[in-house]
Design a protein around this motif. Structure first.
Motif, PDB file in Angstrom:
ATOM      1  N   ILE A  10       0.954  -1.275  -0.182  1.00  0.00           N
ATOM      2  CA  ILE A  10      -0.058   0.024   0.023  1.00  0.00           C
ATOM      3  C   ILE A  10       0.833   1.236  -0.145  1.00  0.00           C
ATOM      4  CG2 ILE A  10      -1.793   1.375   1.437  1.00  0.00           C
ATOM      5  CD1 ILE A  10      -2.748  -1.020  -0.105  1.00  0.00           C
ATOM      6  N   ARG A  11       1.816   1.216   0.842  1.00  0.00           N
ATOM      7  CA  ARG A  11       2.896   2.380   0.900  1.00  0.00           C
ATOM      8  C   ARG A  11       3.462   2.545  -0.312  1.00  0.00           C
ATOM      9  NH1 ARG A  11       0.233   3.886   3.797  1.00  0.00           N
ATOM     10  NH2 ARG A  11      -0.303   3.178   5.854  1.00  0.00           N
ATOM     11  N   GLU A  14       1.081   3.844  -2.968  1.00  0.00           N
ATOM     12  CA  GLU A  14       0.821   5.510  -2.662  1.00  0.00           C
ATOM     13  C   GLU A  14       1.919   6.368  -3.238  1.00  0.00           C
ATOM     14  OE1 GLU A  14      -1.441   5.008   1.726  1.00  0.00           O
ATOM     15  OE2 GLU A  14       0.553   5.249   1.584  1.00  0.00           O
ATOM     16  N   GLU A  18       0.301   7.994  -6.462  1.00  0.00           N
ATOM     17  CA  GLU A  18       0.004   9.437  -6.152  1.00  0.00           C
ATOM     18  C   GLU A  18       1.335  10.526  -6.144  1.00  0.00           C
ATOM     19  OE1 GLU A  18      -1.956   8.924  -2.190  1.00  0.00           O
ATOM     20  OE2 GLU A  18      -3.785   8.440  -3.234  1.00  0.00           O
ATOM     21  N   GLU A  19       2.369  10.029  -5.847  1.00  0.00           N
ATOM     22  CA  GLU A  19       3.556  10.761  -5.742  1.00  0.00           C
ATOM     23  C   GLU A  19       4.367  10.581  -7.079  1.00  0.00           C
ATOM     24  OE1 GLU A  19       4.286  13.081  -2.497  1.00  0.00           O
ATOM     25  OE2 GLU A  19       2.296  12.857  -3.486  1.00  0.00           O
TER      26      GLU A  19
ATOM     27  N   ARG B  60      -3.404   5.977   2.736  1.00  0.00           N
ATOM     28  CA  ARG B  60      -3.127   7.347   2.984  1.00  0.00           C
ATOM     29  C   ARG B  60      -3.401   8.150   1.817  1.00  0.00           C
ATOM     30  NH1 ARG B  60       2.284   7.392   6.379  1.00  0.00           N
ATOM     31  NH2 ARG B  60       2.319   9.447   5.461  1.00  0.00           N
ATOM     32  N   ARG B  61      -3.387   9.363   2.029  1.00  0.00           N
ATOM     33  CA  ARG B  61      -3.477  10.348   0.851  1.00  0.00           C
ATOM     34  C   ARG B  61      -2.584  11.266   0.630  1.00  0.00           C
ATOM     35  NH1 ARG B  61      -8.277   8.161  -1.233  1.00  0.00           N
ATOM     36  NH2 ARG B  61      -6.462   6.504  -1.448  1.00  0.00           N
ATOM     37  N   LEU B  62      -1.652  10.714  -0.004  1.00  0.00           N
ATOM     38  CA  LEU B  62      -0.136  11.621   0.044  1.00  0.00           C
ATOM     39  C   LEU B  62      -0.230  13.069  -0.340  1.00  0.00           C
ATOM     40  CD1 LEU B  62       1.390   9.651   1.765  1.00  0.00           C
ATOM     41  CD2 LEU B  62       2.070   8.396  -0.513  1.00  0.00           C
ATOM     42  N   PRO B  63      -0.889  13.484  -1.658  1.00  0.00           N
ATOM     43  CA  PRO B  63      -1.208  14.673  -2.339  1.00  0.00           C
ATOM     44  C   PRO B  63      -1.964  15.601  -1.377  1.00  0.00           C
ATOM     45  CG  PRO B  63      -1.639  12.901  -3.710  1.00  0.00           C
ATOM     46  CD  PRO B  63      -1.478  12.184  -2.313  1.00  0.00           C
TER      47      PRO B  63
END
Lengths: 322, 322
Positions: A10-11, A14, A18-19, B60-63
């Motif tokens: 999951i990490r 993300e 997302e990054e 989680r929602r990094l942005p």
DNA sequence: GCGTTCTTTGCTCATATGAGCAGGCCCGCG
DNA sequence: CGCGGGCCTGCTCATATGAGCAAAGAACGC
């Protein structure tokens, strides 16, 4: 998968999605080799933790299309995304748009296209672009609406599709359903009508929709049937109408008497067609859609995601009753 | 973007993300070069047609975290995904879990951690893994619950956190709020209590939550305040309590008299801390969360996505009133 | 305790992808 | 009509990624 690996994946997901980090960067952040990161990412996808969705009014659902083709034995399926769409009109419009797109990209281009009429078909005709094909003739395959509606919804659908394809339209000059069998036979044997029916029977491809079996049917609206008639048909198992003919869940004609008074292409011709495209959308039409697909009335189905899912579930359950 | 390009980018995205085709394959399907396909895909992402979401209780929602850090001037932010979660308890639990994870990965490890107590903190303590750190001492920073609850919710929170970290807990042997100022002063000057308060003031890091200003507050539950007291505070602008002290939207103490009778770390100490971690989740706590963040009570916020979004909107609007 | 088997790891190599650039095209302007 | 200027296209090249494989490690039975 181990709990700690799940969390790591999951990490990693993300950071990756997302990054926009590279797997290498993620590796150094999480103290892993980049191959491990790659594997975690693959796990995350495989476990369904990463959901990728295409959000657009014209988005399709390719995986659903595939499953629909496979479970229902269709030669092709077009499924429009209906995520976040609760409005049935919007759904109908999107599906019609998709049908128009499908027609426009259809190869080989049919020389003659047989069409039914109704709200959905009209919607399709309006979504077609001018010049969507070079010279496709259109022929109506069932009797038209003419009683109380503004003359020619049915006619305009056919004419629009033909015009936009640079071909011409042949209309079926007859009511949809006659009150007496003799009248129907007489009309059917009229040379003009018979010629159109022959042309319809010889079309290369068919495009039609289906109506739900309730009082909202266009046949009721046009005065061919009363709400009571429809209620009676429903009691006898009708789930909807296809080119003016009411069928039950197995696709069989519900009322032979009524059917014999109905002018248009017999359903058998549709079942024997190389290419017959059904355009059916909306929760109210799940049952008809099922009947159409199960009984082989169409080779191609254009529909919305929920209807497609419904059909897939039904067909997987009935074939593999686990 | 041209309409036709938009549509193409959708088709490309479908093939790429749903069908796992390579850009090259998509190129031959859509009759495009693979570079064009790459550009269409980039456009589709940039236009937001491709939505990628990570679906997992611990996602989680990094942005969002980044934006929260930037707009609110936090040194760190942890935002848990709350998509599809409508249950406030679930939200709280996820947030507590995230706080526990954050604590466990915190570097450098604080030698002494000051904590408050309450439902959220207790939740955090239960989510911590045994051995989450090697030797962290825990000290309570505000007076405990002891009146009518099963003795020691507050105590057990502190003890659990300390035990699991292999350190030991120092409890604050005092009520949260005293009825008379003199009693409060007397207790405060008691050597045992004063020593704890000194230790609390010298902690390396703080971990606390906040309560909403309504009758569900733990202070009401524990009998320190009546629902009427709280209603009165709300009328005077209270949005919630932080370590037992009621603050208004700007983070200022609402009732100085009440505050002076409250035992525990002054809010100023929290504001001056190097590291103070607030854990606040749920729709009911949006207002307190805002007060805590705006008035600099925490350097790190652990929260849920909706609260985070709320804070970001508030802070972007107030700073850039366009 | 030891060998066997299955899983996981870190790698090489082939492939897929994105950055950046030169040329061509279309547009508007003089 | 000719001339920039900006945009789009198709390319080269560097980088990121996934497939497949051999070795290391763990789990198991004997």
């Amino acid at each position: 998968m181990i709990e700690s690996d799940e969390l790591l994946s999951i990490r990693a997901a993300e950071l990756y999605y997302e990054e926009d980090k590279t797997q290498d960067e993620i590796g150094s952040i999480l103290a892993l080799t980049r191959w491990k990161v790659g594997r975690l990412l693959a796990q995350a996808k495989a476990s369904g933790f990463v959901r990728i969705e295409i959000v657009h009014p014209r988005a399709r659902r390719l995986p659903v299309e595939r499953r629909l083709r496979e479970t229902c034995g269709l030669s092709d399926a077009i499924v429009v995304s209906s995520s976040g769409v609760d409005d049935q009109d919007e759904l109908q419009s999107r599906t019609a748009q998709a049908a128009a797109d499908y027609l426009a990209t259809l190869r080989p281009v049919p020389r003659t296209l047989g069409i039914s009429w109704g709200r959905t078909l009209d919607d399709v005709s309006r979504h077609l672009e001018d010049g969507w094909a070079g010279g496709v003739d259109v022929v109506q395959i069932n009797g038209g609406v003419s009683l109380n509606r503004r003359a020619g919804t049915a006619a305009s659908t056919a004419v629009t599709i033909a015009q936009k394809a640079g071909g011409h339209a042949t209309l079926l000059p007859s009511p949809a359903i006659l009150e007496r069998l003799e009248t129907k036979r007489a009309i059917e044997s009229d040379r003009a009508v018979a010629a159109v029916l022959d042309l319809a029977a010889s079309a290369d491809a068919y495009l039609f929709s289906a109506g739900a079996a309730d009082a909202s049917s266009v046949l009721v609206d046009s005065g061919y049937l009363t709400p009571d008639d429809v209620a009676g048909l429903v009691r006898r198992g009708a789930v909807g109408d296809v080119v003016g003919r009411y069928v039950d869940a197995s696709g069989a004609i519900v009322d032979e008497g009524l059917d014999e008074r109905t002018i248009g292409l017999p359903l058998e011709r549709l079942r024997a067609a190389q290419l017959s495209i059904a355009v059916i959308a909306g929760a109210a039409k799940h049952a008809v859609a099922d009947a159409v697909v199960s009984s082989g009335l169409c080779t191609v189905l254009v529909t919305d995601e929920q209807t497609a899912t419904h059909l897939i579930e039904k067909h997987t359950n009935s074939e593999d009753p686990s």
